[in-house]
Write a protein that holds these residues in place. Structure first.
Motif, mmCIF file in Angstrom:
data_model
loop_
_atom_site.group_PDB
_atom_site.id
_atom_site.type_symbol
_atom_site.label_atom_id
_atom_site.label_comp_id
_atom_site.label_asym_id
_atom_site.label_seq_id
_atom_site.Cartn_x
_atom_site.Cartn_y
_atom_site.Cartn_z
ATOM 1 N N THR A 540 32.013 56.520 37.699
ATOM 2 C CA THR A 540 33.197 55.945 37.050
ATOM 3 C C THR A 540 34.160 55.317 38.058
ATOM 4 O OG1 THR A 540 32.996 57.528 35.272
ATOM 5 C CG2 THR A 540 35.144 56.522 35.530
ATOM 6 N N GLU A 541 34.408 56.013 39.172
ATOM 7 C CA GLU A 541 35.435 55.512 40.102
ATOM 8 C C GLU A 541 35.020 54.225 40.813
ATOM 9 O OE1 GLU A 541 34.214 58.503 39.892
ATOM 10 O OE2 GLU A 541 33.164 59.050 41.742
ATOM 11 N N ARG A 542 33.706 53.858 40.746
ATOM 12 C CA ARG A 542 33.299 52.590 41.378
ATOM 13 C C ARG A 542 33.152 51.462 40.355
ATOM 14 N NH1 ARG A 542 31.505 53.028 46.559
ATOM 15 N NH2 ARG A 542 32.421 50.961 46.622
ATOM 16 N N MET A 543 33.375 51.757 39.090
ATOM 17 C CA MET A 543 33.094 50.743 38.075
ATOM 18 C C MET A 543 34.039 49.534 38.165
ATOM 19 S SD MET A 543 30.465 50.924 36.221
ATOM 20 C CE MET A 543 30.974 49.655 35.078
ATOM 21 N N ALA A 544 35.324 49.779 38.415
ATOM 22 C CA ALA A 544 36.246 48.630 38.475
ATOM 23 C C ALA A 544 35.835 47.692 39.617
ATOM 24 C CB ALA A 544 37.688 49.099 38.594
ATOM 25 N N PRO A 545 35.574 48.211 40.844
ATOM 26 C CA PRO A 545 35.121 47.289 41.907
ATOM 27 C C PRO A 545 33.817 46.564 41.558
ATOM 28 C CG PRO A 545 35.687 49.444 42.835
ATOM 29 C CD PRO A 545 35.838 49.561 41.360
ATOM 30 N N VAL A 546 32.902 47.248 40.857
ATOM 31 C CA VAL A 546 31.655 46.576 40.464
ATOM 32 C C VAL A 546 31.970 45.409 39.530
ATOM 33 C CG1 VAL A 546 29.607 46.833 38.985
ATOM 34 C CG2 VAL A 546 30.017 48.458 40.840
ATOM 35 N N LEU A 547 32.823 45.655 38.532
ATOM 36 C CA LEU A 547 33.129 44.587 37.567
ATOM 37 C C LEU A 547 33.883 43.444 38.246
ATOM 38 C CD1 LEU A 547 34.065 46.732 34.436
ATOM 39 C CD2 LEU A 547 31.998 45.368 34.795
ATOM 40 N N VAL A 548 34.833 43.797 39.116
ATOM 41 C CA VAL A 548 35.560 42.755 39.855
ATOM 42 C C VAL A 548 34.560 41.924 40.657
ATOM 43 C CG1 VAL A 548 37.152 42.388 41.792
ATOM 44 C CG2 VAL A 548 37.788 43.933 39.920
ATOM 45 N N GLY A 549 33.585 42.603 41.291
ATOM 46 C CA GLY A 549 32.570 41.898 42.098
ATOM 47 C C GLY A 549 31.719 40.964 41.241
ATOM 48 N N ILE A 550 31.306 41.429 40.068
ATOM 49 C CA ILE A 550 30.469 40.569 39.206
ATOM 50 C C ILE A 550 31.278 39.347 38.752
ATOM 51 C CG2 ILE A 550 29.128 40.411 37.070
ATOM 52 C CD1 ILE A 550 28.612 43.417 37.222
ATOM 53 N N LEU A 551 32.526 39.580 38.357
ATOM 54 C CA LEU A 551 33.334 38.456 37.861
ATOM 55 C C LEU A 551 33.643 37.463 38.986
ATOM 56 C CD1 LEU A 551 33.443 40.190 35.326
ATOM 57 C CD2 LEU A 551 35.832 39.541 35.073
ATOM 58 N N ARG A 552 33.834 37.997 40.194
ATOM 59 C CA ARG A 552 34.083 37.101 41.333
ATOM 60 C C ARG A 552 32.837 36.247 41.596
ATOM 61 N NH1 ARG A 552 36.766 40.659 45.127
ATOM 62 N NH2 ARG A 552 38.786 40.067 44.256
ATOM 63 N N ALA A 553 31.662 36.852 41.472
ATOM 64 C CA ALA A 553 30.417 36.087 41.671
ATOM 65 C C ALA A 553 30.307 34.984 40.613
ATOM 66 C CB ALA A 553 29.216 37.024 41.604
ATOM 67 N N ILE A 554 30.653 35.320 39.359
ATOM 68 C CA ILE A 554 30.592 34.297 38.297
ATOM 69 C C ILE A 554 31.524 33.136 38.652
ATOM 70 C CG2 ILE A 554 31.123 33.831 35.856
ATOM 71 C CD1 ILE A 554 30.436 36.826 35.319
ATOM 72 N N ARG A 555 32.684 33.478 39.186
ATOM 73 C CA ARG A 555 33.670 32.421 39.496
ATOM 74 C C ARG A 555 33.300 31.630 40.757
ATOM 75 N NH1 ARG A 555 39.458 34.231 41.506
ATOM 76 N NH2 ARG A 555 38.154 34.544 43.356
ATOM 77 N N ASP A 556 32.805 32.358 41.792
ATOM 78 C CA ASP A 556 32.685 31.710 43.103
ATOM 79 C C ASP A 556 31.274 31.249 43.461
ATOM 80 O OD1 ASP A 556 35.327 32.295 43.290
ATOM 81 O OD2 ASP A 556 35.063 34.040 44.606
ATOM 82 N N HIS A 557 30.252 31.771 42.802
ATOM 83 C CA HIS A 557 28.880 31.445 43.216
ATOM 84 C C HIS A 557 28.105 30.759 42.099
ATOM 85 C CE1 HIS A 557 29.293 33.638 46.986
ATOM 86 N NE2 HIS A 557 29.908 34.588 46.292
ATOM 87 N N ASN A 558 28.813 30.060 41.271
ATOM 88 C CA ASN A 558 28.207 29.466 40.080
ATOM 89 C C ASN A 558 28.559 27.976 40.038
ATOM 90 O OD1 ASN A 558 27.230 28.977 37.474
ATOM 91 N ND2 ASN A 558 28.851 30.137 36.445
ATOM 92 N N PRO A 559 28.048 27.197 41.045
ATOM 93 C CA PRO A 559 28.513 25.815 41.188
ATOM 94 C C PRO A 559 28.205 24.959 39.964
ATOM 95 C CG PRO A 559 26.635 26.255 42.645
ATOM 96 C CD PRO A 559 27.053 27.564 42.066
ATOM 97 N N GLU A 560 27.120 25.314 39.245
ATOM 98 C CA GLU A 560 26.788 24.486 38.062
ATOM 99 C C GLU A 560 27.628 24.853 36.844
ATOM 100 O OE1 GLU A 560 22.451 24.353 37.405
ATOM 101 O OE2 GLU A 560 22.342 25.083 39.468
ATOM 102 N N ARG A 561 28.483 25.843 36.994
ATOM 103 C CA ARG A 561 29.347 26.297 35.901
ATOM 104 C C ARG A 561 28.553 26.667 34.650
ATOM 105 N NH1 ARG A 561 32.157 28.146 38.663
ATOM 106 N NH2 ARG A 561 33.691 27.209 39.967
ATOM 107 N N LEU A 562 27.474 27.414 34.896
ATOM 108 C CA LEU A 562 26.686 27.920 33.770
ATOM 109 C C LEU A 562 27.538 28.916 32.998
ATOM 110 C CD1 LEU A 562 23.317 28.727 35.603
ATOM 111 C CD2 LEU A 562 23.820 26.751 34.141
ATOM 112 N N ALA A 563 27.217 29.115 31.710
ATOM 113 C CA ALA A 563 27.864 30.196 30.957
ATOM 114 C C ALA A 563 27.584 31.498 31.716
ATOM 115 C CB ALA A 563 27.277 30.273 29.562
ATOM 116 N N ALA A 564 28.553 32.428 31.681
ATOM 117 C CA ALA A 564 28.455 33.634 32.514
ATOM 118 C C ALA A 564 27.114 34.344 32.317
ATOM 119 C CB ALA A 564 29.607 34.573 32.196
#
Ligand code: SRM
Ligand code: SF4
Length: 586
Positions: A540-564
């Motif tokens: 549980t205590e690592r879940m927020a960093p995991v979600l922040v990491g996934i959302l950051r990847a969607i924002r920063d590593h998705n040059p084609e702007r695919l749906a998440a």
């Protein structure tokens, strides 16, 4: 997720086995003679009504184990308080009560007032909107249970909670767009009502158990007739949903039976339907014969046969479904055991269904309906985002005022949200909502608006972890990291049963063990594929960093702007974990 393994033994069914070979639930159903008599236990055979009377008078704190199974058919779950670390609290018994909302979550003003009154008078002051367009009352204590059912029967609908749970057809889901969209009317809600009516239980026990006549006398002799279901009902719950050409929020492939309207040139909207069958999301941990499975495409049928096809599949499930091991009893397993071609052949030959082989119609994405939209016939509808589906006292007051002062009707959505319909004056509504402190959807971050979570602890007896109470805290952290407006759908549950449908989400989370969560990624906005596992265990205590990491990847590593969901589906899991910076196990 891997496909399920084949069970070790042949199925135990109505066709090939006696009652002695089946699970105890089958005996309880058969001996209830239409959900009325409770057998076994210290009291010997007695009526379910006897237990309810004892509950109401305070003579008993709760109902017995057998009555508990019957109560589900009446829309009621026996529950027990759970405190520190999820431990059950001695003698803290209460009930969850779920409404029968037969088709598509449509509620008239007077009905809404009855529900709103009931939240304070009989429950914990909240109304909980569900992921199947219904409403639940939580923390209903024993003496208030029968008064609540009588209240709902008077003010909401006569059979207020009948068949909202249990081994029968549940509330039929329909896209709320169906009656609202100005351009596309497929009359799905009408179909849903017809299906709900056709597959409703017929026994009169509900009225004998809960209701009394004007003088307070119990109703007369119970009529146990169940022409469709017979004495043992279905082997398990059975779910039907109807999609819309512009909205698959009902998640059609997760239904036992799902219909998608076919659109195209020369086709009258709503006249032809694609039939999918055999979806379901539950999974029992450490049992490789269980898995979330998507519905299979069976073919195309005319509108006139939609109700009959639903009935036919329910009958096949009644006859051939597993009756010993309830974990393997859903139709999703039966249809695969029988074989899709055999089921199609049976629908055609035995039930006369005009099932045409065809290419399946693609699905529309989920439409959340938040905010203002023009409504068919004039005026507009206004969708509110309700976090975790939970409407507390303040929000209730705002919604009630809107319904009362502006004469609005309500539609519940498959996303645990609520739509105010028949709005003549948008400005008047927004002013009223603001006056009552109701957050307008545009003031809520996208991640929060898109999310769903199941009730989990403290009420759900099957919960391993939190869900509804903890996801908002993680979203707070996502917002603090500046990612609150990433367009992604997160759904979370407290166990693998999938009540908020995480396996079809772009990011799905479910509880595993006391303090861990499985993280799935890569479902689509159209709910057309299952997500796969990114992490098998995150504390549980690592879940927020995991979600922040996934959302950051969607924002920063998705040059084609695919749906998440498409981005996460395609991304290499090892690369994703490296971007997130957290390995499995946390
Ligand atoms: Fe569910 C059992 C809540 C939609 C799969 N579900 C439960 C129970 C009644 C727990 C229990 O059996 O003791 C939960 C009540 C907890 C509480 O305190 O309220 C519960 N389910 C919910 C709701 C309220 C979740 C929500 O966040 O809204 C939804 C009520 C829907 C409704 O109005 O009828 C809810 N449940 C679902 C869905 C989603 C759907 O139907 O679209 C699923 C996955 C689809 C499916 O059925 O496969 C779902 N619930 C389950 C299962 C697993 C079934 C299986 O095949 O294994 C269980 C456990 C069971 O049946 O044994 C379950
Ligand atoms: Fe309970 Fe599990 Fe359903 Fe959540 S998913 S409500 S924890 S059964």
């Amino acid at each position: 997720m891997a496909p399920p393994e084949t069970p070790a033994r042949p199925a135990v069914t109505l066709e090939n086995s006696s009652l002695d070979e089946m699970s105890k639930n089958e005996r309880i159903k058969a001996e209830s003679k239409g959900l009325y008599y409770v057998s076994g236990g210290k009291g010997g055979i007695h009526t379910f009504r006897d237990e309810i009377d004892a509950l109401e008078s305070g003579a008993r704190p709760t109902i017995g184990a057998e009555a508990k199974e019957l109560s589900k058919f009446h829309g009621i779950y026996k529950q027990q308080g759970r405190g520190e670390r999820g431990r059950r609290i001695a003698d803290d018994y209460f009930f969850m009560v779920r409404l029968k909302c037969p088709a598509g979550g449509a509620i008239r003003p007077a009905q809404w007032f009855a529900l709103d009154d009931a939240a304070d008078a009989f429950g914990d002051g909240t109304l909980r909107l569900t992921s199947r367009q219904s409403v639940q009352f939580h923390h209903v204590y024993g003496p208030k249970l029968a008064p609540l059912i009588r209240h709902l029967s008077r003010g909401y609908r006569r059979d207020g909670t009948l068949s909202a749970c249990g081994d029968v057809n549940r509330n039929v889901m329909t896209s709320p767009l169906d009656t609202l969209d100005p351009d596309c009317d497929v009359r799905g809600q009408e179909l849903a009502y017809d299906i709900a009516q056709e597959l409703a239980p017929r026994s009169s026990s509900y009225f004998q158990v809960w209701l009394s006549d004007a003088e307070g006398n119990k109703h007369g002799v119970v009529s146990p007739e169940e022409p469709l279901y017979g004495s043992q009902y279905l082997p398990r719950k059975f779910k039907i949903g109807i999609a819309h050409p512009k909205d698959n929020s009902i998640d059609v492939l997760t239904q036992d039976v799902g219909f998608v309207p076919v659109v195209g040139s020369g086709i009258v909207p709503g006249s032809v339907w694609d039939l999918h069958s055999g979806g379901g999301l539950g999974l029992t941990h450490h049992n490789e014969t269980t898995a979330p499975l998507l519905g299979l495409y069976l073919g195309r049928i005319p509108r006139e046969q939609v109700v009959e096809a639903s009935r036919a599949i329910a009958i096949l499930q009644k006859e051939h479904g597993e009756r010993k091991d309830r974990r393997l009893a859903r139709w999703k397993y039966t249809i695969r055991r029988l074989g899709v071609e055999a089921v199609k052949a049976s629908l055609r030959a035995r039930f006369g269904i005009d099932l045409e082989d065809a290419e399946q119609q693609p699905f529309a994405p989920i439409d959340l309906l938040h905010g203002w939209h023009p409504q068919r016939g004039g005026g507009g509808y206004y969708g509110l985002s309700i976090e975790g589906g939970r409407i507390g006292p303040e929000l209730r007051r705002g919604i009630r005022a809107a319904v009362a002062e502006l004469g609005l009707t309500v539609r519940l959505t498959p996303q645990q949200d609520l739509v105010l319909c028949d709005v003549a004056d948008r400005r008047a509504l927004e002013t009223l909502l603001e006056r009552h402190g109701v957050a307008l959807p545009e003031s809520i971050g996208r991640v929060r608006r898109n999310s769903m979570a199941c009730p989990a602890k403290p009420t759900c007896g099957l919960a391993m972890t939190e869900a509804e109470r903890i996801l908002p805290q993680w979203i707070d952290e996502i917002e603090q990291a500046g990612l609150g407006d990433v367009d992604v759908v997160i759904r979370m549950t407290g166990c693998p049963n999938g009540c908020a449908r995480p396996p079809t989400a772009e990011i799905g989370i479910f509880g595993y063990g006391k303090n861990d969560h499985v993280v799935l990624i890569g479902g689509s906005r159209e709910c057309s594929r299952l997500a796969h596992t990114l992490y098998e265990r995150i504390p549980t205590e690592r879940m927020a960093p995991v979600l922040v990491g996934i959302l950051r990847a969607i924002r920063d590593h998705n040059p084609e702007r695919l749906a998440a969901g498409d981005f996460l589906h395609q991304a290499d899991p090892a690369q994703l974990r490296a971007w997130i910076g957290i390995e499995d196990g946390g």
